[in-house]
Design a protein around this motif. Structure first.
Motif, mmCIF file in Angstrom:
data_model
loop_
_atom_site.group_PDB
_atom_site.id
_atom_site.type_symbol
_atom_site.label_atom_id
_atom_site.label_comp_id
_atom_site.label_asym_id
_atom_site.label_seq_id
_atom_site.Cartn_x
_atom_site.Cartn_y
_atom_site.Cartn_z
ATOM 1 N N VAL A 1 -20.742 8.128 -8.672
ATOM 2 C CA VAL A 1 -19.443 8.494 -8.104
ATOM 3 C C VAL A 1 -18.351 7.741 -8.840
ATOM 4 C CG1 VAL A 1 -18.001 8.477 -6.043
ATOM 5 C CG2 VAL A 1 -20.453 8.950 -5.846
ATOM 6 N N THR A 2 -17.299 8.457 -9.234
ATOM 7 C CA THR A 2 -16.165 7.821 -9.894
ATOM 8 C C THR A 2 -14.867 8.365 -9.317
ATOM 9 O OG1 THR A 2 -15.164 7.299 -12.037
ATOM 10 C CG2 THR A 2 -16.158 9.473 -11.822
ATOM 11 N N VAL A 3 -13.852 7.514 -9.272
ATOM 12 C CA VAL A 3 -12.546 7.855 -8.706
ATOM 13 C C VAL A 3 -11.479 7.612 -9.761
ATOM 14 C CG1 VAL A 3 -10.819 7.240 -6.963
ATOM 15 C CG2 VAL A 3 -13.251 7.306 -6.346
ATOM 16 N N ALA A 4 -10.651 8.628 -10.002
ATOM 17 C CA ALA A 4 -9.555 8.523 -10.962
ATOM 18 C C ALA A 4 -8.237 8.464 -10.214
ATOM 19 C CB ALA A 4 -9.563 9.717 -11.913
ATOM 20 N N VAL A 5 -7.415 7.473 -10.533
ATOM 21 C CA VAL A 5 -6.115 7.299 -9.879
ATOM 22 C C VAL A 5 -5.023 7.730 -10.858
ATOM 23 C CG1 VAL A 5 -4.592 5.724 -8.658
ATOM 24 C CG2 VAL A 5 -7.064 5.347 -8.596
ATOM 25 N N LEU A 6 -4.193 8.675 -10.435
ATOM 26 C CA LEU A 6 -3.159 9.240 -11.302
ATOM 27 C C LEU A 6 -1.823 8.525 -11.130
ATOM 28 C CD1 LEU A 6 -3.775 13.067 -10.736
ATOM 29 C CD2 LEU A 6 -4.703 11.614 -12.564
ATOM 30 N N GLY A 7 -1.005 8.591 -12.174
ATOM 31 C CA GLY A 7 0.372 8.112 -12.102
ATOM 32 C C GLY A 7 1.346 9.271 -12.112
ATOM 33 N N CYS A 8 0.943 10.385 -11.513
ATOM 34 C CA CYS A 8 1.769 11.597 -11.443
ATOM 35 C C CYS A 8 1.308 12.393 -10.232
ATOM 36 C CB CYS A 8 1.626 12.424 -12.726
ATOM 37 S SG CYS A 8 -0.074 12.892 -13.100
ATOM 38 N N GLY A 9 1.842 13.585 -10.056
ATOM 39 C CA GLY A 9 1.472 14.415 -8.919
ATOM 40 C C GLY A 9 -0.005 14.750 -8.903
ATOM 41 N N ILE A 10 -0.555 14.900 -7.723
ATOM 42 C CA ILE A 10 -1.983 15.135 -7.554
ATOM 43 C C ILE A 10 -2.436 16.448 -8.192
ATOM 44 C CG2 ILE A 10 -1.669 16.263 -5.303
ATOM 45 C CD1 ILE A 10 -4.599 13.970 -6.415
ATOM 46 N N ASP A 11 -1.510 17.356 -8.440
ATOM 47 C CA ASP A 11 -1.865 18.641 -9.032
ATOM 48 C C ASP A 11 -1.885 18.609 -10.548
ATOM 49 O OD1 ASP A 11 0.871 18.211 -9.079
ATOM 50 O OD2 ASP A 11 1.363 20.341 -9.009
ATOM 51 N N ARG A 12 -1.608 17.454 -11.141
ATOM 52 C CA ARG A 12 -1.558 17.337 -12.589
ATOM 53 C C ARG A 12 -2.801 16.623 -13.118
ATOM 54 N NH1 ARG A 12 3.553 17.480 -15.061
ATOM 55 N NH2 ARG A 12 2.316 17.129 -16.951
ATOM 56 N N VAL B 1 -7.206 10.869 -7.145
ATOM 57 C CA VAL B 1 -6.270 10.490 -6.082
ATOM 58 C C VAL B 1 -4.914 10.129 -6.681
ATOM 59 C CG1 VAL B 1 -8.214 9.602 -4.730
ATOM 60 C CG2 VAL B 1 -6.785 8.020 -6.014
ATOM 61 N N SER B 2 -3.872 10.255 -5.880
ATOM 62 C CA SER B 2 -2.533 9.881 -6.290
ATOM 63 C C SER B 2 -1.685 9.651 -5.051
ATOM 64 C CB SER B 2 -1.894 10.974 -7.152
ATOM 65 O OG SER B 2 -0.556 10.638 -7.492
ATOM 66 N N GLU B 3 -0.708 8.758 -5.176
ATOM 67 C CA GLU B 3 0.262 8.612 -4.088
ATOM 68 C C GLU B 3 1.399 9.616 -4.225
ATOM 69 O OE1 GLU B 3 2.749 5.041 -4.055
ATOM 70 O OE2 GLU B 3 2.098 4.626 -6.112
ATOM 71 N N PRO C 1 0.838 -1.211 0.000
ATOM 72 C CA PRO C 1 0.000 0.000 0.000
ATOM 73 C C PRO C 1 0.867 1.253 0.000
ATOM 74 C CG PRO C 1 0.006 -1.007 2.176
ATOM 75 C CD PRO C 1 0.714 -1.963 1.265
ATOM 76 N N PRO C 2 0.386 2.327 -0.595
ATOM 77 C CA PRO C 2 1.160 3.575 -0.561
ATOM 78 C C PRO C 2 1.261 4.102 0.866
ATOM 79 C CG PRO C 2 -1.046 3.943 -1.449
ATOM 80 C CD PRO C 2 -0.893 2.468 -1.316
ATOM 81 N N ARG C 3 2.265 4.908 1.091
ATOM 82 C CA ARG C 3 2.430 5.498 2.429
ATOM 83 C C ARG C 3 1.361 6.539 2.707
ATOM 84 N NH1 ARG C 3 6.223 8.611 3.007
ATOM 85 N NH2 ARG C 3 6.901 8.849 0.845
ATOM 86 N N VAL C 4 0.924 7.225 1.641
ATOM 87 C CA VAL C 4 -0.064 8.291 1.788
ATOM 88 C C VAL C 4 -0.818 8.416 0.471
ATOM 89 C CG1 VAL C 4 1.532 10.100 1.006
ATOM 90 C CG2 VAL C 4 -0.382 10.709 2.512
ATOM 91 N N LEU C 5 -2.041 8.888 0.529
ATOM 92 C CA LEU C 5 -2.805 9.211 -0.670
ATOM 93 C C LEU C 5 -3.148 10.693 -0.636
ATOM 94 C CD1 LEU C 5 -5.560 6.558 -1.523
ATOM 95 C CD2 LEU C 5 -3.519 7.136 -2.845
ATOM 96 N N PHE C 6 -2.906 11.367 -1.748
ATOM 97 C CA PHE C 6 -3.361 12.737 -1.898
ATOM 98 C C PHE C 6 -4.694 12.704 -2.621
ATOM 99 C CE2 PHE C 6 1.252 12.892 -1.631
ATOM 100 C CZ PHE C 6 1.457 13.910 -0.704
ATOM 101 N N LEU C 7 -5.623 13.511 -2.151
ATOM 102 C CA LEU C 7 -6.979 13.525 -2.701
ATOM 103 C C LEU C 7 -7.304 14.907 -3.241
ATOM 104 C CD1 LEU C 7 -8.895 11.780 0.248
ATOM 105 C CD2 LEU C 7 -7.528 10.707 -1.539
ATOM 106 N N ARG C 8 -8.065 14.937 -4.328
ATOM 107 C CA ARG C 8 -8.547 16.190 -4.897
ATOM 108 C C ARG C 8 -9.994 15.996 -5.315
ATOM 109 N NH1 ARG C 8 -7.546 18.193 -10.418
ATOM 110 N NH2 ARG C 8 -5.881 16.675 -10.721
ATOM 111 N N GLY C 9 -10.875 16.856 -4.840
ATOM 112 C CA GLY C 9 -12.279 16.748 -5.209
ATOM 113 C C GLY C 9 -13.190 17.161 -4.085
#
Length: 292
Positions: free
Chosen positions: A100-111, A131-133, A28-36
């Motif tokens: 409801v839908t969740v998108a997981v990024l492979g880059c910074g949460i601000d991108r 979301v992104s790690e 599991p990732p150490r942390v998840l960043f969330l936007r929304g």
């Protein structure tokens, strides 16, 4: 979304606060960043991951959108990777159902990656989460996307692969899901098509074939009656759809089977395509009200 809005909506989720399914994965990732705008609790809701080829066929796009729409309408969270092709269509289908839908990024949460999906990401943030790690400022890199796929699989109890070539990121997601003991479905494809090579291999290896949305709904204890009703179409469109239930057909074959003149047939085909019940590829039409 403006930089100021992103900053306001962005927050961090510690591993201790992850949903149970995500905590259970191998790494599991150490942390998840969330936007929304949605609360992080949606990550703990019943979820289905829908992934597949970026350069998908029209049929694959229609199936992904239909699955996203019907599963979200039944109350499931649709998880995917915001990529072109199947991922984007799954997100769009969920949004069409006001789900409801969740998108997981492979880059910074601000991108927003790809940049062409910036508007889609904005719409997802209004009804779900991105979301992104990776913290803000992290650039996309090829090796980050396979890592991202473990989070897509980890958030969902079920993963559906719509289309995948032999060496595909979607197959990596399926592998993560299987390693985590989750259910994996594959949409069967034509044995001669390269986009079905990966999904058909999954079926040989024991993945469950997805032939209708109920295959997934039953795992969550949802009845067929909770699915949205199919759009009502006119008599000509219904005749075309009845013929397509027997398999793909060309315009000439449809004309012979239905007796429709070129003008009414073209109108019926357009009506079915707008209703999301038909897809065209290489001059042949397929009904996609259900993936089978």
């Amino acid at each position: 979304m403006s930089a100021a809005a992103i900053q306001v909506a962005m927050r961090r989720l510690r591993r201790a606060d992850f949903p149970e399914l995500l905590r259970q994965i191998h790494d599991p990732p150490r942390v998840l960043f969330l936007r929304g705008a949605t609360d992080a609790d949606v990550l703990a809701g019943p979820a289905v991951a829908i992934v597949g080829a970026r350069a998908c066929s029209p049929y694959g796009a229609q199936v992904a959108r239909m699955l996203g729409r019907e599963l979200a309408a039944a109350g499931l969270v649709v998880v995917s990777g915001l990529a072109r092709g199947v991922d984007g269509e799954a997100h769009r289908g969920a949004l069409e159902a006001e789900g409801v839908t969740v998108a997981v990024l492979g880059c910074g949460i601000d991108r927003d990656y790809p940049a062409a999906h910036a508007d889609l990401a904005r719409r997802i943030c209004e009804r779900g989460l991105v979301v992104s790690e990776y913290e803000p400022g992290v650039e996309p890199a090829p090796w980050r996307f396979p890592a991202r796929n473990r989070i897509i699989a980890g958030l969902a109890a079920v993963t559906v692969i719509v289309e995948a070539r032999e060496r595909s990121g979607a197959l990596i997601t399926a592998d993560f899901a299987l390693e985590d003991g989750r259910e994996v479905f594959a949409v069967p494809g034509e044995i001669t098509g390269s986009l079905a090579t990966g999904t058909n291999r999954l079926l040989r290896q024991g993945a469950a074939p997805l032939t209708e949305v109920d295959d997934v709904l039953e795992l969550f204890g949802l009845a067929a009656s909770q699915r949205p009703r199919a759009p009502t179409v006119g008599a000509s469109a219904a005749a075309v759809l009845e013929r397509l239930a027997d398999g793909a057909a060309s315009a000439d074959e449809l004309a012979r089977a239905t007796g429709l003149e070129p003008g009414p047939l073209a109108a019926a085909l357009a009506e079915l395509e707008l209703a999301g019940l038909l897809a065209e590829a290489d001059g042949r039409y397929r009904g996609v009200g259900r993936p089978g």
